[in-house]
Design an enzyme around this catalytic site. Structure first.
Site, PDB file in Angstrom:
ATOM      1  N   LYS A  56       0.854  -1.187   0.000  1.00 53.28           N
ATOM      2  CA  LYS A  56       0.000   0.000   0.000  1.00 53.28           C
ATOM      3  C   LYS A  56       0.893   1.242   0.000  1.00 53.28           C
ATOM      4  O   LYS A  56       1.890   1.291   0.735  1.00 53.28           O
ATOM      5  CB  LYS A  56      -0.877  -0.026   1.250  1.00 53.28           C
ATOM      6  CG  LYS A  56      -1.902   1.083   1.361  1.00 53.28           C
ATOM      7  CD  LYS A  56      -2.681   0.929   2.668  1.00 53.28           C
ATOM      8  CE  LYS A  56      -3.846   1.902   2.772  1.00 53.28           C
ATOM      9  NZ  LYS A  56      -4.605   1.730   4.026  1.00 53.28           N
ATOM     10  N   SER A 131      -9.393   1.491   2.868  1.00 55.56           N
ATOM     11  CA  SER A 131      -8.601   2.267   1.951  1.00 55.56           C
ATOM     12  C   SER A 131      -7.530   1.466   1.204  1.00 55.56           C
ATOM     13  O   SER A 131      -6.981   1.948   0.223  1.00 55.56           O
ATOM     14  CB  SER A 131      -7.920   3.402   2.714  1.00 55.56           C
ATOM     15  OG  SER A 131      -7.057   2.884   3.704  1.00 55.56           O
ATOM     16  N   SER A 155      -9.261  -0.744   7.136  1.00 51.18           N
ATOM     17  CA  SER A 155      -8.728  -0.619   5.777  1.00 51.18           C
ATOM     18  C   SER A 155      -8.005  -1.838   5.225  1.00 51.18           C
ATOM     19  O   SER A 155      -7.705  -1.874   4.034  1.00 51.18           O
ATOM     20  CB  SER A 155      -7.797   0.583   5.686  1.00 51.18           C
ATOM     21  OG  SER A 155      -8.572   1.745   5.595  1.00 51.18           O
TER      22      SER A 155
HETATM   23  N1  GLN Z   1     -13.024   3.718   6.482  1.00 59.29           N
HETATM   24  C1  GLN Z   1     -12.041   4.066   7.438  1.00 59.29           C
HETATM   25  C2  GLN Z   1     -11.750   5.550   7.355  1.00 59.29           C
HETATM   26  O1  GLN Z   1     -12.071   6.102   6.368  1.00 59.29           O
HETATM   27  C3  GLN Z   1     -10.821   3.266   7.137  1.00 59.29           C
HETATM   28  C4  GLN Z   1      -9.548   3.864   7.608  1.00 59.29           C
HETATM   29  C5  GLN Z   1      -8.353   2.978   7.583  1.00 59.29           C
HETATM   30  O2  GLN Z   1      -8.398   1.883   8.163  1.00 59.29           O
HETATM   31  N2  GLN Z   1      -7.251   3.491   7.066  1.00 59.29           N
HETATM   32  O3  GLN Z   1     -11.226   6.161   8.243  1.00 59.29           O
END
Ligand code: GLN
Length: 460
Positions: A56, A131, A155
């Protein structure tokens, strides 16, 4: 075919690279694909010899760009590698490339990336989740053996569920965060996505453990592995959360399967479930507003071309460099932290966080694991047609709980409904990863990760 040696044996490597190239335009999973660069620091032997993995793009790999999916860092090249990446390379793993994400990890669809569109390998009209949508799509399409993501509020697990693969969010502190660009430090951890439980565990086993460069990292201290019949808790409050029929059906099916395997499934109480999302978004945005202050146009990243004062330069650089979702969260974070109002928001959210942790503590006095869905809906359409950004935040209800409590959680493919994968997750007490692998292996026998359309036959 086995992934070992794919990136190092000339014939296999060329076939693999050609396959990745053939899918890149359609899927958009990699922001930068360069296995030759990614092999630079790799050992020639080890448990992951020649195994390519996707990283990532908020995790540093020396020599690769580290964009975080943001215009702010579009051209930034990392001078060093994250500890997790270094350890994987020392074990023979090869960085295939950097994969797409929601800008700075903020989102659930990868649509907040300023740099590329990533599609779900199961249906190009749908999002891969987020994400960490880039690595999830790459793994589900057979472009990499596993993917590294960061899980701040789901995420790793949610994109894994959307793409039909496994996604591990380790215990907070079990994997070094050195080299992970911080979003909300008290919540996040680097995790793994893969097609099999074995590969997930293998990568995690290499990455984990104390790191002198991350003071919050902890020595691996596994909880003793419980064998035989397990007691699995299902929070009764889950029934009150609005859920798509296919997710509800899969949740029920999983409970039945667990009983058929001889485990006891019973209700537990999770009264704070309803407050998970609000507490998460107060804490996550508060931390983000502090963590993202470093992108000021001075030290690195985008700098506006013209400004009359240093302050104007920072404002202009941030205005141009950051996307709307990131700006929204920075504003929200500074709002909840502003002087005189901390009691009302930030401190309150911290108290709720403690209550959430205590709910789990209590539940784990009676059960070995907790089962929950990962996300209330199946992979949704691109363009927010059936999931606007606010709904996406409410839908983080099942994932954020583990982050607020620091607990390990593993999402697993549990069904395919209407040609889309549906994931469920187990949560365990801290350092209970071995139990997560063990229970998911039992389910994997009857329902292995389903192959997305176009997945190369026979690859694992
Ligand atoms: N949906 C969560 C957010 O938008 C996911 C965040 C993450 O785990 N990086 O904050």
């Amino acid at each position: 075919m086995d992934w070992h040696g794919v990136a190092t044996h000339a014939g296999a490597r060329e076939r693999w690279k050609a396959f990745v190239a053939s899918r890149q335009d359609e899927l958009g999973s990699f922001l930068q694909f360069d296995p030759a660069l990614g092999a630079v620091d790799s050992a020639s032997s080890g448990p992951l010899a020649g195994v390519p993995f996707a990283v990532k793009d908020n995790i540093a790999v020396r020599g690769f760009r580290l964009t975080c999916g943001s215009r702010m860092l579009r051209d930034f090249v990392s001078p060093y590698s994250a500890t997790a990446v270094e350890r994987l390379q020392k074990a023979g793993g090869i960085v295939a490339g950097k994969a797409n994400l929601d800008e700075f990890g903020m989102g659930s669809s990868t649509e907040n990336s300023a740099l590329m569109v990533t599609r779900n390998p199961w249906d190009p009209g749908r999002v891969p989740g987020g994400s960490s949508g880039g690595p999830a799509a790459a793994v589900a399409a057979g472009l990499a053996a596993f993917g590294l993501g960061s899980d701040t509020g789901g995420s790793v697990r949610q994109p894994a569920a959307f793409c039909g693969i496994y996604g591990l969010k380790p215990t907070w502190g079990a994997v070094s965060r050195f080299g992970l660009v911080a979003y909300a430090s008290s919540l996040e951890v680097i995790g793994v996505m893969a097609k099999t439980v074995d590969m997930t565990e293998k990568a995690f086993a290499v990455m984990r453990g104390e790191d002198p460069r991350d003071q919050s990292s902890l020595a691996w201290q596994p909880a003793p592995l419980r064998k035989g019949k397990l007691s699995i808790g299902v929070p009764r409050e889950c029934a009150d959360v609005p859920m798509h029929a296919d997710v509800r059906k899969t949740f029920e099916k999983t409970r039945r399967t667990l009983k058929e395997l001889g485990h006891e499934v019973r209700e537990v109480s999770f009264p704070t479930l309803d407050h998970v999302v609000s507490s998460y978004y107060v804490i996550a945005t508060a931390e983000a507003s502090a963590n993202l202050a470093r992108f000021d146009g001075v030290r690195y990243g985008h700098r506006a071309a013209h400004a009359d004062t240093p302050e104007a330069m920072t404002i202009a650089s941030r205005t141009e460099g950051l996307g709307p979702e990131v700006k929204l969260r920075i504003l929200l974070g500074t709002y909840v932290l502003r002087s005189g109002f901390q009691d009302e928001y930030y401190l309150r959210a911290q108290k709720i966080r403690t209550a959430i942790r205590m709910d789990f503590q209590k539940a784990f006095e009676g059960v070995d694991l907790v089962l929950m869905p990962v996300y209330p809906v199946p992979p949704f359409q691109r363009g927010s047609a059936d999931a606007d950004p606010f709904m996406q935040k409410l839908a983080d209800i099942f994932t954020c709980a583990a982050n607020l409590a620091g607990l390990p959680a593993l999402s697993f493919p549990a069904a395919v409904e209407a040609a889309l994968p549906i994931g469920m997750q187990f949560l365990a007490p801290a350092f209970g990863e071995d139990l997560l692998f063990s229970i998911c292996r039992q389910l994997e026998k009857g329902f292995p990760s389903p192959d997305a359309p176009g997945f190369p036959a026979g690859w694992k």
